[in-house]
Design a protein around this motif. Structure first.
Motif, PDB file in Angstrom:
ATOM      1  N   ARG A   1      -0.493   9.025   0.284  1.00 26.56           N
ATOM      2  CA  ARG A   1      -0.211   7.980   1.275  1.00 26.56           C
ATOM      3  C   ARG A   1      -1.500   7.291   1.693  1.00 26.56           C
ATOM      4  O   ARG A   1      -2.539   7.952   1.840  1.00 26.56           O
ATOM      5  N   PRO A   2      -1.405   5.976   1.958  1.00 29.20           N
ATOM      6  CA  PRO A   2      -2.552   5.312   2.586  1.00 29.20           C
ATOM      7  C   PRO A   2      -2.692   5.812   4.023  1.00 29.20           C
ATOM      8  O   PRO A   2      -1.740   6.341   4.599  1.00 29.20           O
ATOM      9  N   THR A   3      -3.884   5.648   4.562  1.00 37.05           N
ATOM     10  CA  THR A   3      -4.172   6.125   5.910  1.00 37.05           C
ATOM     11  C   THR A   3      -4.294   4.952   6.877  1.00 37.05           C
ATOM     12  O   THR A   3      -4.900   3.938   6.541  1.00 37.05           O
TER      13      THR A   3
ATOM     14  N   PRO B   1       6.053   0.166  19.325  1.00 34.64           N
ATOM     15  CA  PRO B   1       5.310   1.401  19.041  1.00 34.64           C
ATOM     16  C   PRO B   1       4.454   1.239  17.781  1.00 34.64           C
ATOM     17  O   PRO B   1       4.981   1.124  16.667  1.00 34.64           O
ATOM     18  N   PHE B   2       3.156   1.204  17.995  1.00 31.27           N
ATOM     19  CA  PHE B   2       2.219   0.774  16.954  1.00 31.27           C
ATOM     20  C   PHE B   2       2.081   1.833  15.862  1.00 31.27           C
ATOM     21  O   PHE B   2       2.196   1.540  14.666  1.00 31.27           O
ATOM     22  N   ALA B   3       1.819   3.079  16.271  1.00 33.74           N
ATOM     23  CA  ALA B   3       1.655   4.141  15.260  1.00 33.74           C
ATOM     24  C   ALA B   3       2.935   4.293  14.439  1.00 33.74           C
ATOM     25  O   ALA B   3       2.898   4.460  13.215  1.00 33.74           O
ATOM     26  N   ASP B   4       4.064   4.159  15.130  1.00 30.95           N
ATOM     27  CA  ASP B   4       5.344   4.299  14.413  1.00 30.95           C
ATOM     28  C   ASP B   4       5.535   3.191  13.389  1.00 30.95           C
ATOM     29  O   ASP B   4       6.154   3.396  12.346  1.00 30.95           O
ATOM     30  N   LYS B   5       5.017   2.006  13.711  1.00 26.72           N
ATOM     31  CA  LYS B   5       5.127   0.915  12.733  1.00 26.72           C
ATOM     32  C   LYS B   5       4.429   1.311  11.437  1.00 26.72           C
ATOM     33  O   LYS B   5       4.972   1.158  10.343  1.00 26.72           O
ATOM     34  N   TRP B   6       3.205   1.804  11.564  1.00 23.90           N
ATOM     35  CA  TRP B   6       2.459   2.193  10.351  1.00 23.90           C
ATOM     36  C   TRP B   6       3.159   3.347   9.624  1.00 23.90           C
ATOM     37  O   TRP B   6       3.227   3.366   8.403  1.00 23.90           O
ATOM     38  N   ARG B   7       3.673   4.297  10.401  1.00 27.11           N
ATOM     39  CA  ARG B   7       4.408   5.406   9.765  1.00 27.11           C
ATOM     40  C   ARG B   7       5.608   4.874   8.996  1.00 27.11           C
ATOM     41  O   ARG B   7       5.896   5.313   7.888  1.00 27.11           O
ATOM     42  N   ALA B   8       6.291   3.905   9.608  1.00 29.49           N
ATOM     43  CA  ALA B   8       7.480   3.354   8.960  1.00 29.49           C
ATOM     44  C   ALA B   8       7.127   2.653   7.649  1.00 29.49           C
ATOM     45  O   ALA B   8       7.969   2.495   6.780  1.00 29.49           O
ATOM     46  N   PHE B   9       5.872   2.226   7.529  1.00 31.95           N
ATOM     47  CA  PHE B   9       5.419   1.579   6.290  1.00 31.95           C
ATOM     48  C   PHE B   9       4.778   2.593   5.332  1.00 31.95           C
ATOM     49  O   PHE B   9       4.039   2.227   4.427  1.00 31.95           O
TER      50      PHE B   9
ATOM     51  N   PHE C   1       2.500   4.972   5.836  1.00 34.49           N
ATOM     52  CA  PHE C   1       1.112   5.386   6.034  1.00 34.49           C
ATOM     53  C   PHE C   1       1.091   6.757   6.721  1.00 34.49           C
ATOM     54  O   PHE C   1       1.980   7.077   7.508  1.00 34.49           O
ATOM     55  N   ALA C   2       0.053   7.526   6.432  1.00 33.10           N
ATOM     56  CA  ALA C   2      -0.279   8.681   7.264  1.00 33.10           C
ATOM     57  C   ALA C   2      -1.110   8.130   8.423  1.00 33.10           C
ATOM     58  O   ALA C   2      -2.030   7.352   8.202  1.00 33.10           O
ATOM     59  N   VAL C   3      -0.773   8.518   9.634  1.00 34.53           N
ATOM     60  CA  VAL C   3      -1.333   7.844  10.804  1.00 34.53           C
ATOM     61  C   VAL C   3      -2.038   8.833  11.730  1.00 34.53           C
ATOM     62  O   VAL C   3      -1.552   9.948  11.942  1.00 34.53           O
ATOM     63  N   ALA C   4      -3.176   8.408  12.256  1.00 34.37           N
ATOM     64  CA  ALA C   4      -3.833   9.178  13.309  1.00 34.37           C
ATOM     65  C   ALA C   4      -4.278   8.207  14.395  1.00 34.37           C
ATOM     66  O   ALA C   4      -4.544   7.030  14.123  1.00 34.37           O
ATOM     67  N   GLU C   5      -4.339   8.709  15.612  1.00 32.92           N
ATOM     68  CA  GLU C   5      -4.866   7.913  16.718  1.00 32.92           C
ATOM     69  C   GLU C   5      -6.113   8.612  17.243  1.00 32.92           C
ATOM     70  O   GLU C   5      -6.206   9.838  17.219  1.00 32.92           O
ATOM     71  N   VAL C   6      -7.057   7.820  17.715  1.00 35.83           N
ATOM     72  CA  VAL C   6      -8.331   8.401  18.131  1.00 35.83           C
ATOM     73  C   VAL C   6      -8.952   7.514  19.215  1.00 35.83           C
ATOM     74  O   VAL C   6      -8.679   6.316  19.276  1.00 35.83           O
TER      75      VAL C   6
ATOM     76  N   ALA D   1       0.836  -1.206   0.000  1.00 32.49           N
ATOM     77  CA  ALA D   1       0.000   0.000   0.000  1.00 32.49           C
ATOM     78  C   ALA D   1       0.866   1.249   0.000  1.00 32.49           C
ATOM     79  O   ALA D   1       0.575   2.238  -0.692  1.00 32.49           O
ATOM     80  N   GLY D   2       1.963   1.196   0.765  1.00 36.70           N
ATOM     81  CA  GLY D   2       2.882   2.334   0.789  1.00 36.70           C
ATOM     82  C   GLY D   2       3.573   2.515  -0.546  1.00 36.70           C
ATOM     83  O   GLY D   2       3.667   3.621  -1.076  1.00 36.70           O
TER      84      GLY D   2
END
Lengths: 310, 284
Positions: free
Chosen positions: B237-239, B201-209, B211-216, B170-171
């Motif tokens: 970027r995928p989200t 670190p979960f959000a960082d994993k997605w960023r490293a792949f 992705f644009a990342v948000a937490e909610v 996806a990235g």
């Protein structure tokens, strides 16, 4: 044969906008023409087979016809759940073009051999399993593949395989080809073993033993009517495959004949590989020799078996 | 831990009337089948509610409408939440909920695309939804169509390597029409994700792949709406949206408890306790 398959993908893609190609890190220059002219439908993905099968499923759900290529065990061993769930459960028109069927990759060792692929693919509902005999027949299969409704596993051979098929006999997925008329011995083969079957039949004919030959290129769905018709006059039925003796063509033929409760199952000799990971390297040809799959060995084995029949 | 404030907010979030109503539909389903993945269903409910109420384009009477946004519940075991929304929106009759898991029902313990209008892909085996979503997003791009693809995964599900294979793809393909949402309830089947397989670190994993990342806070309807109104988070970027949730949310006796992941023999008393916690049975 692989070259013929890939060229046909490009031909089909130029003709039909639904065709897309996905490879997993294949050799440099693969399908260069398609990459150049149809880049939006050419996907060279990384070494991630689970993902590329899922991707193909997603594309197929949206109406595309994905053709995938990688080495056979990286489909059938690595990504079996994706094949079963994403492709077969959804019954999607995705074509898996499996390089190095059987013992083509003998020099590379057991990790690269595809000796149980027919058994594994044959066990999946909705899957169609095809192994053609040469490049010319591959072209006929590929032309037919476009509109085949469900998933299709296409087993490739080594390349430069002796041309033994005949366009005049035609080609239809699921329709076995009677290459020689039924006789006292019936050879039923798949893939490039047709070449060995023809040569074995010639050797036996020279000694007064007539053999019928049925080329069962489609291992699933097996052409049951053709198998039963071919086996009907035979004293001995022989199956010949570049695959484990268990679970592949020989098993399919045996099941087909045993399921016919109106007549006794004929004596059946299943020739193939033993239930073991081969311990040697060498070549496809030397492995055929080791496992008794060369034409002369097949002929000898048939002669000996006939002698031992009651 | 970086997720603690979100988690505390998820814990504290109050459920409004619609969230309680959708949970009662889930209890109806559980009652019908006498079983189900309860905890995994209830953590998901606001994510699906906002997607179906405010975000996705679809036509319940024309489930194969070509322009619809695609939705894949990759954590198929949370299907009761999707069934509640499908019944609420009119894809399926509400009466179907009570047939859950019965021999000839359309609704089983995992969603079946061959049977259920509005289900794009049969899931249940984990780690399949994101690869399929990548293919769908590529298909939309190939056709020049604007539909988006939403894939909802469980946190435990992201243990699967195929999720990260798909994330790489996806990235690589810059699929800004693909949205991965993770129901981060922090409990997998055996116990806390932090113990079984920590993804931090979960959000960082997605960023490293890429992705644009948000937490909610995944139970905050307003926050989810605001976030999902602004897709894609970044062009090209995928989200990935990490939704901090509470397993079993809405049932005080089930919240945050691994033993409420799945129940196979629900008693009448347990069903009544669930209705009581959610405002009582609906009387048609």
């Amino acid at each position: 044969m692989r070259k013929a398959a890939l060229e046909m993908i490009e031909t089909l893609a130029r003709r039909d906008p639904r065709v897309v190609f996905l490879g997993s890190d294949l050799g440099a220059g693969t399908l260069e023409g398609m990459r150049r002219d149809l880049p939006e439908r050419f996907f060279m993905e990384g070494i991630n087979e689970a993902n590329f099968i899922g991707m193909a499923a997603g594309l197929a759900m949206e109406g595309f016809i994905p053709y995938l290529n990688t080495i056979a065990p990286f489909f059938t061993r690595r990504a079996l759940e994706q094949i079963a769930v994403d492709l077969c459960l959804h019954n999607l028109p995705v074509r898996l073009i499996a390089s190095g069927g059987g013992v083509v990759y003998a020099p590379l060792g057991a990790t690269h051999l595809a000796i149980e692929d027919l058994a594994v693919m044959r066990a999946l509902p909705n899957m169609t399993v095809v192994a053609v005999s040469d490049a010319a027949e591959m072209r006929r299969l590929m032309a037919e593949s476009l509109d085949w409704p469900g998933p299709l596993y296409i087993r490739l051979a080594k390349g430069g395989d002796r041309e033994v098929s005949d366009a005049a006999r035609g080609f239809a997925i699921g329709k076995a080809i009677p290459v020689r008329p039924p006789a006292a011995v019936e050879l039923i083969c798949t893939g490039v073993m047709l070449a060995q079957a023809l040569e074995a039949a010639d050797l036996l004919a020279a000694q007064g033993i007539e053999c019928g030959i049925l080329h069962a290129h489609t291992v699933k769905p097996l052409d049951r009517a053709a198998v039963r018709a071919a086996a009907a006059p035979a004293r001995l039925v022989v199956t010949l495959e570049e695959h484990l003796r268990d679970g592949g063509l020989g098993s399919a033929v045996l099941e087909c004949l045993a399921d016919d409760l109106t007549r006794p199952t004929p004596p059946l000799l299943r020739l193939g590989l033993p239930d073991a990971f081969p311990k040697e390297y060498g070549s496809q040809d030397s492995m055929f020799q080791t496992f008794g799959l060369k034409a002369a060995q097949v002929a000898d084995r048939i002669r000996a078996t006939l002698k031992a029949l009651p | 831990m970086s997720h603690t404030p979100f988690h505390n907010a998820a814990q504290a979030a109050l459920l409004d009337a619609r969230s309680r109503y959708l949970r009662r539909l889930a209890v109806e389903t559980l009652e019908g089948g006498g079983r189900g993945h309860i905890g995994s269903t209830l953590s998901l409910m606001e994510i699906l509610r906002v997607l179906y109420d405010d975000v996705m384009r679809y036509r319940p009477r024309q489930p194969d409408w070509a322009e619809r946004d695609r939705f894949i519940l990759s954590k198929g075991h949370g299907c009761i939440a999707q069934y509640a929304l499908l019944a609420d929106k009119g894809f399926i009759p509400r009466a179907a909920l009570r047939e859950f898991c019965r021999q000839h029902a359309i609704l089983g313990g995992h969603p079946d695309a061959n049977k259920i209008p509005g289900v794009e892909a049969s899931t249940g085996a984990l780690g399949h939804g994101l690869p399929i979503g990548v293919g769908m997003a590529l298909a939309a791009r190939l056709r020049g169509q604007g539909q988006r693809v939403f894939v909802v995964m469980g946190d435990g599900e992201t243990n699967e390597g195929s999720v990260w294979e798909a994330a790489m793809a996806a990235g690589k393909h810059r699929l800004s029409n693909l949205v991965a949402l993770v129901d981060y309830n922090k409990l997998q089947s055996y116990g806390p994700t932090a113990e079984v397989q920590d993804m931090e670190p979960f959000a960082d994993k997605w960023r490293a792949f890429n992705f644009a990342v948000a937490e909610v806070n995944g139970h905050d309807v307003e926050a989810l709406r605001a976030l999902l109104a602004a897709l894609p988070l970044e062009d090209g970027r995928p989200t990935a949206i990490i939704c901090h949730t509470i397993k079993g949310k809405g049932l005080p006796f089930a919240e945050g408890r691994a033993d409420w992941h799945h129940k196979s023999k629900l008693s009448a008393a347990e069903i009544e306790a669930m209705y009581d916690a959610l405002g009582g049975r609906d009387h048609a």
